[in-house]
Design a protein around this motif. Structure first.
Motif, short mmCIF file in Angstrom:
data_model
loop_
_atom_site.label_atom_id
_atom_site.label_comp_id
_atom_site.label_asym_id
_atom_site.label_seq_id
_atom_site.Cartn_x
_atom_site.Cartn_y
_atom_site.Cartn_z
N LYS A 53 -34.27 -8.50 -17.61
CA LYS A 53 -35.10 -9.71 -17.61
C LYS A 53 -34.47 -10.81 -18.45
O LYS A 53 -34.64 -12.01 -18.15
CB LYS A 53 -36.50 -9.39 -18.13
N SER A 56 -32.14 -12.60 -16.02
CA SER A 56 -32.82 -13.47 -15.05
C SER A 56 -33.45 -14.67 -15.75
O SER A 56 -33.46 -15.78 -15.20
CB SER A 56 -33.87 -12.68 -14.26
N GLU A 60 -32.55 -18.52 -14.91
CA GLU A 60 -33.63 -19.46 -14.60
C GLU A 60 -33.50 -20.71 -15.47
O GLU A 60 -33.61 -21.85 -14.99
CB GLU A 60 -34.99 -18.80 -14.83
N GLY A 65 -32.08 -20.04 -9.21
CA GLY A 65 -33.35 -19.52 -8.74
C GLY A 65 -33.89 -20.32 -7.57
O GLY A 65 -33.67 -21.53 -7.47
N GLN A 92 -35.16 -7.77 -9.40
CA GLN A 92 -35.19 -8.72 -10.52
C GLN A 92 -34.27 -9.92 -10.26
O GLN A 92 -34.58 -11.06 -10.64
CB GLN A 92 -34.75 -8.02 -11.80
N TYR A 93 -33.14 -9.67 -9.59
CA TYR A 93 -32.14 -10.72 -9.42
C TYR A 93 -32.13 -11.34 -8.03
O TYR A 93 -31.24 -12.13 -7.71
CB TYR A 93 -30.75 -10.14 -9.70
N TYR A 96 -31.58 -15.09 -7.70
CA TYR A 96 -30.53 -15.72 -8.51
C TYR A 96 -29.12 -15.50 -7.98
O TYR A 96 -28.19 -16.13 -8.48
CB TYR A 96 -30.62 -15.22 -9.95
#
Length: 217
Positions: A53, A56, A60, A65, A92-93, A96
């Motif tokens: 996290k 990410s 962000e 994103g 999670q990614y 991205y």
């Protein structure tokens, strides 16, 4: 450092790479979903970790994103860490990067061959680059001398079989659909009365069996 480089040296294509120890979604090293140790913040009583996290969140903040007005993605995330190719991390990614390169299992001590990675970056797109890295990884560890395991790990060498090394190139645009199917499966398991017979003859609901199995891992 990566974002400073990107500020001064604009590139049409970008790959972000990590190399360290990975824990995957389970508590394999010290905590869940950690992918690098933070030596600058660790103390004798506390091993500081970089979590998935954290990565990410940093992306962000740097403008990556799909929720951005001028949305942009990395071409690829490369994780030269153990247990990095979990569905949890891929999800999670997903916003991205276009692709993620990681291993679902342990990565041997030598990790990825970065000379080969640089050679593959000459390809035209991230998919071809990733396929080339996976092929080189497979070729390297299939030919790697067995004595390396024995010299490095001694009696533990039996757990480092060269045929068990994996490396996956994941198309992150497909992860949403995979997650939906897994949610459907989980819902079906939780709502049906499927009975599992254990080795000792005891019967148990499949959902309870899976919960016990996961809790013991």
């Amino acid at each position: 450092f990566f974002f400073l480089l990107n500020e001064y040296y604009q590139a049409e294509h970008t790959i972000l790479q990590f190399s360290n120890h990975g824990g995957g979604p389970r508590s394999v090293i010290s905590t869940n979903r950690a992918l690098c140790t933070d030596d600058s913040s660790s103390t004798n009583n506390n091993l500081a970790m970089l979590y998935s996290k954290d990565v990410s969140d940093a992306l962000e903040a740097a403008g990556y994103g799909t929720n951005k007005l001028d949305s942009k993605k990395l071409d690829m995330l490369i994780f030269d860490v153990c247990f990095g190719a979990s569905l949890e991390d891929a999800y999670q990614y997903r916003n991205y990067a276009d692709y993620m390169l990681a291993s679902a299992n342990e990565v041997p001590g030598y990790g990825l061959d970065y000379t080969k990675i640089l050679d593959n970056i000459r390809e035209d797109n991230a998919k071809d680059i990733g396929i080339g890295i996976v092929d080189d990884f497979k070729d390297f560890y299939e030919k790697y001398p067995e004595e390396w395991n024995t010299n490095k790990y001694g009696d533990l060498a039996k757990y480092y079989n060269k045929t068990t090394q994996t490396l996956s190139l994941i198309d992150l645009s497909k992860i949403e659909a995979v997650a939906e199917k897994i949610n459907t499966l989980a819902s079906a398991i939780s709502q049906t009365q499927i009975i599992v017979t254990r080795e000792n003859g005891d019967e148990i609901l499949l959902k309870d069996f899976l919960q016990v199995y996961i809790s013991n891992k």
